[in-house]
Design an enzyme around this catalytic site. Structure first.
Site, mmCIF file in Angstrom:
data_model
loop_
_atom_site.group_PDB
_atom_site.id
_atom_site.type_symbol
_atom_site.label_atom_id
_atom_site.label_comp_id
_atom_site.label_asym_id
_atom_site.label_seq_id
_atom_site.Cartn_x
_atom_site.Cartn_y
_atom_site.Cartn_z
ATOM 1 N N ARG A 28 0.383 -1.260 -0.309
ATOM 2 C CA ARG A 28 0.757 0.020 -0.194
ATOM 3 C C ARG A 28 0.619 0.911 -0.391
ATOM 4 N NH1 ARG A 28 -3.593 -2.445 5.145
ATOM 5 N NH2 ARG A 28 -1.584 -3.348 5.289
ATOM 6 N N GLN A 90 12.087 -14.733 6.760
ATOM 7 C CA GLN A 90 11.010 -15.222 6.340
ATOM 8 C C GLN A 90 10.813 -14.979 4.163
ATOM 9 O OE1 GLN A 90 7.717 -13.415 6.970
ATOM 10 N NE2 GLN A 90 6.211 -14.476 6.552
ATOM 11 N N GLY A 95 2.224 -14.526 5.596
ATOM 12 C CA GLY A 95 0.815 -14.344 6.817
ATOM 13 C C GLY A 95 1.542 -14.209 8.125
ATOM 14 N N ASP A 120 5.759 -1.596 11.414
ATOM 15 C CA ASP A 120 4.837 -0.675 11.388
ATOM 16 C C ASP A 120 4.177 0.108 12.038
ATOM 17 O OD1 ASP A 120 2.904 -1.984 11.058
ATOM 18 O OD2 ASP A 120 2.423 -1.945 9.228
ATOM 19 N N GLU A 171 -10.664 -10.865 10.634
ATOM 20 C CA GLU A 171 -10.104 -9.797 9.522
ATOM 21 C C GLU A 171 -11.096 -9.335 9.170
ATOM 22 O OE1 GLU A 171 -6.284 -8.557 9.396
ATOM 23 O OE2 GLU A 171 -6.782 -9.713 11.439
ATOM 24 N N TYR A 402 41.558 23.662 -5.575
ATOM 25 C CA TYR A 402 41.325 22.110 -6.839
ATOM 26 C C TYR A 402 42.054 22.557 -8.081
ATOM 27 C CZ TYR A 402 38.087 19.001 -9.314
ATOM 28 O OH TYR A 402 38.503 17.432 -10.185
ATOM 29 N N ALA A 438 45.221 43.822 -0.795
ATOM 30 C CA ALA A 438 43.596 43.212 -1.103
ATOM 31 C C ALA A 438 43.910 43.079 -2.642
ATOM 32 C CB ALA A 438 42.555 44.387 -0.460
HETATM 33 C C1 UD1 Z 1 -2.895 -6.641 11.252
HETATM 34 C C2 UD1 Z 1 -3.566 -7.555 11.587
HETATM 35 C C3 UD1 Z 1 -5.212 -6.910 12.158
HETATM 36 C C4 UD1 Z 1 -4.510 -5.718 12.398
HETATM 37 C C5 UD1 Z 1 -3.341 -5.363 11.706
HETATM 38 C C6 UD1 Z 1 -3.212 -3.734 12.886
HETATM 39 C C7 UD1 Z 1 -3.063 -9.784 10.850
HETATM 40 C C8 UD1 Z 1 -3.455 -10.704 10.023
HETATM 41 N N1 UD1 Z 1 -3.631 -8.790 11.121
HETATM 42 O O1 UD1 Z 1 -2.775 -6.568 9.779
HETATM 43 O O2 UD1 Z 1 -5.997 -7.871 13.101
HETATM 44 O O3 UD1 Z 1 -5.723 -4.647 13.069
HETATM 45 O O4 UD1 Z 1 -2.544 -6.046 11.691
HETATM 46 O O5 UD1 Z 1 -1.605 -3.086 12.256
HETATM 47 O O6 UD1 Z 1 -2.185 -10.021 11.629
HETATM 48 N N2 UD1 Z 1 4.831 -8.964 7.648
HETATM 49 C C9 UD1 Z 1 5.338 -9.751 7.766
HETATM 50 N N3 UD1 Z 1 5.132 -10.938 6.927
HETATM 51 C C10 UD1 Z 1 4.242 -11.636 6.630
HETATM 52 C C11 UD1 Z 1 2.826 -10.826 6.739
HETATM 53 C C12 UD1 Z 1 3.249 -9.500 7.266
HETATM 54 O O7 UD1 Z 1 7.036 -9.897 8.460
HETATM 55 O O8 UD1 Z 1 4.175 -12.471 6.136
HETATM 56 C C13 UD1 Z 1 4.637 -7.713 8.571
HETATM 57 C C14 UD1 Z 1 4.891 -6.928 7.860
HETATM 58 O O9 UD1 Z 1 6.170 -6.070 7.222
HETATM 59 C C15 UD1 Z 1 4.163 -5.921 8.974
HETATM 60 C C16 UD1 Z 1 3.629 -6.494 10.192
HETATM 61 O O10 UD1 Z 1 3.482 -7.937 9.501
HETATM 62 O O11 UD1 Z 1 4.991 -4.916 9.628
HETATM 63 C C17 UD1 Z 1 2.322 -6.523 9.558
HETATM 64 O O12 UD1 Z 1 2.060 -6.773 8.323
HETATM 65 P P1 UD1 Z 1 0.271 -5.740 7.819
HETATM 66 O O13 UD1 Z 1 0.526 -6.923 5.897
HETATM 67 O O14 UD1 Z 1 0.599 -4.574 7.272
HETATM 68 O O15 UD1 Z 1 -1.076 -6.743 8.169
HETATM 69 P P2 UD1 Z 1 -2.148 -6.129 8.203
HETATM 70 O O16 UD1 Z 1 -2.566 -5.985 7.237
HETATM 71 O O17 UD1 Z 1 -1.973 -4.551 9.118
HETATM 72 CA CA CA Z 2 -0.016 -2.804 9.016
#
Ligand code: UD1
Ligand code: CA
Length: 478
Positions: A28, A90, A95, A120, A171, A402, A438
């Site tokens: 996003r 990862q 997820g 984040d 979600e 220079y 000067a």
């Molecule tokens: C997630 C939560 C949601 C919550 C929100 C709060 C889940 C399924 N959902 O959604 O319930 O309200 O955060 O901000 O957890 N990341 C990884 N590996 C992955 C996926 C994500 O490292 O495979 C990390 C991302 O880099 C990020 C964090 O996890 O820093 C959250 O991921 P993001 O995709 O932003 O989750 P949301 O959709 O915001």
């Molecule tokens: Ca998020």
């Protein structure tokens, strides 16, 4: 150091480990750079949750990296030297539950509570983290943070079982229209027992709208087992950054925290809304900062200074009692006590001013040191120069450092007087107490105490104007 939320370590020595999820790309954001690397107050966003987890007493902090993972690791190691950090890969982002599992090997043998944070959420404070840690009712139970949002769009909704506390998180994409009405959302901050975490995560599947392994499934599994408790936290702190507009809001909020901590420590900010500072800058008491000043990187400013409007200081050190007049630009410079610099001065890397040095408007210094009380008040370029004490550098002086291929040094001894508009062609040295006339262009070094003149002798033709007028009148002028 005016860190916004520098809280003490948790009492006692109860163990705590943390996992910070930072592998996602951040689709996003619509940028090439991974989301967690985007800067908030001069630091990659992920720095903040990692730092706060460390402050909350987590040891180790495992950062799960994926997109641009090498860069995430490098920048965290550089900004938190010596911190107990571990990095887990990862490779595919399947997820948030899958991401936590990627950290399992890094915590092998560890049995205490594990705090899970998102990379984040830069605005979380240490005390909020501690409140979630302390909310667990039993060692096996799960605590997680929730917040109430006017507009819960995009967040996981918290569904409660009547009279029994939280039952599950659903979600947005999996929610029924009724569930979407819920305004209590998951903030993405959890504390769970390591044993419960590893045994439960293996049971999470990807049977949902996004075909992802959701960490949020933990809540239902805990509610059915050892118990789950929801802790309401401030949305100002816990809102995640998902796009560049969120990032600008987070930056503003973080800047406001830095500003308020500076003001509480005796720094006057004439307009805190028009002030930018990076995390970690230091300013001493009784310093006055005018509007639209930007303090970046590792900048440190002493007490009793004035920093003029519109000035930008990057990785610069300013002593006590210095006055920086408006619209000055410093990069990796060092300004001594009581100096008076600007307006419109430019100090480039390795510009070093000793005590009490005035540097005036439109003066540029690069890799140049000026000794005590030496002056360069107007329109001057000094590069690769070593200037002693009590030197006067006249208006319009230029060191020609220079030759088109290499840089050469200029040395100016104590007490030298350089007249206006001198051109000093380097390498060159001007001995102690010498005078440079000067308008001179000097290509040879000058002995101590000498007067150097390097310009054409002046010729005055008396009566020339009258003769010219007469010629013109007689029609003989060419
Ligand atoms: C997630 C939560 C949601 C919550 C929100 C709060 C889940 C399924 N959902 O959604 O319930 O309200 O955060 O901000 O957890 N990341 C990884 N590996 C992955 C996926 C994500 O490292 O495979 C990390 C991302 O880099 C990020 C964090 O996890 O820093 C959250 O991921 P993001 O995709 O932003 O989750 P949301 O959709 O915001
Ligand atoms: Ca998020």
């Amino acid at each position: 150091m005016p860190t916004p939320s520098k809280q003490k370590k948790r009492k006692g020595s109860s163990p705590l480990a943390a996992i910070v999820l930072a592998a996602g790309k951040g689709t996003r954001m619509k940028t090439r750079r991974a989301k967690v690397l985007h800067p908030v107050c001069g630091r990659p966003m992920v720095y903040f949750p990692v730092k706060r987890a460390l402050e909350a007493g987590a040891d180790p902090v495992v950062v799960v990296v994926g997109h641009q993972g090498d860069e995430v690791e490098r920048s965290l190691r550089a900004s938190l030297p010596g911190a107990p950090l571990r990095f887990a890969r990862q490779e595919r982002q399947l997820g948030t539950a899958h991401a936590v599992l990627a950290a399992k090997a890094s915590l092998r043998g560890y049995t205490g509570p594990v705090m899970i944070l998102s990379g984040d959420t830069p605005l979380l404070t240490t005390s909020t983290l501690a409140s979630v840690v302390d909310a667990r009712t039993a060692p096996q139970s799960l605590a997680f943070a929730t917040m109430d949002l006017e507009n819960p769009k995009g967040y996981g909704r918290v569904v409660h079982a009547p009279g029994k506390g939280p039952a599950l998180i659903v979600e947005e994409k999996d929610a029924t229209p009724q569930e979407r009405q819920i305004r209590e959302v998951n903030a993405g901050l959890y504390v769970a027992d390591a044993g419960f975490l590893w045994s439960t995560l293996s049971r999470v599947d990807a049977k949902n709208a996004q075909r992802e392994f959701y960490l949020t499934d933990l809540v239902a599994l805990a509610a059915d087992g050892p118990g789950a408790v929801a802790v309401r936290v401030s949305p100002v702190e816990a809102q995640g950054v998902n796009d560049l507009e969120d990032m600008s809001l987070a930056t503003r909020a973080m800047t406001r925290r830095i500003a308020s901590s500076l003001m509480k420590s005796g720094v006057t900010l004439e307009d805190p809304e028009r002030f930018d500072a990076d995390e970690g800058v230091e300013v001493g008491p009784d310093t006055v900062i005018e509007p639209s000043v930007r303090l970046r990187g590792t900048t440190r400013i002493g007490g009793g200074c004035v920093i003029g409007q519109g000035s930008i200081l990057l990785d610069t050190v300013v002593g006590d009692g210095a006055t920086i007049l408006p619209y000055s630009h410093f990069d990796r410079a060092s300004v001594g006590d009581g100096c008076r610099v600007g307006p419109f001065a430019r100090l480039r890397p390795e510009a070093t001013l000793a005590e009490g040095v005035p540097v005036g408007n439109f003066v540029e210094l690069k890799k140049t040191s000026m000794g005590k009380r030496s002056k360069a008040n107007h329109l001057t370029y000094l590069g690769d120069a070593t200037i002693g004490a009590d030197v006067n550098v006249g208006c319009g002086t230029i060191t020609c450092n220079y030759d088109g291929e290499r840089k050469h040094p200029t040395r100016i001894g104590d007490g030298v007087f350089v007249g206006s508009d001198a051109i000093l062609v380097a390498p060159i040295s001007i001995g102690k107490g010498a005078y440079v006339a000067a308008g001179s262009t000097l290509t040879e070094s000058v002995a101590a105490g000498a007067l150097a003149l390097g310009r054409a002798r002046q010729v005055n033709k008396n009566g020339w104007a009258r003769e010219r007028a007469a010629l013109k009148a007689s029609g003989k002028e060419k």
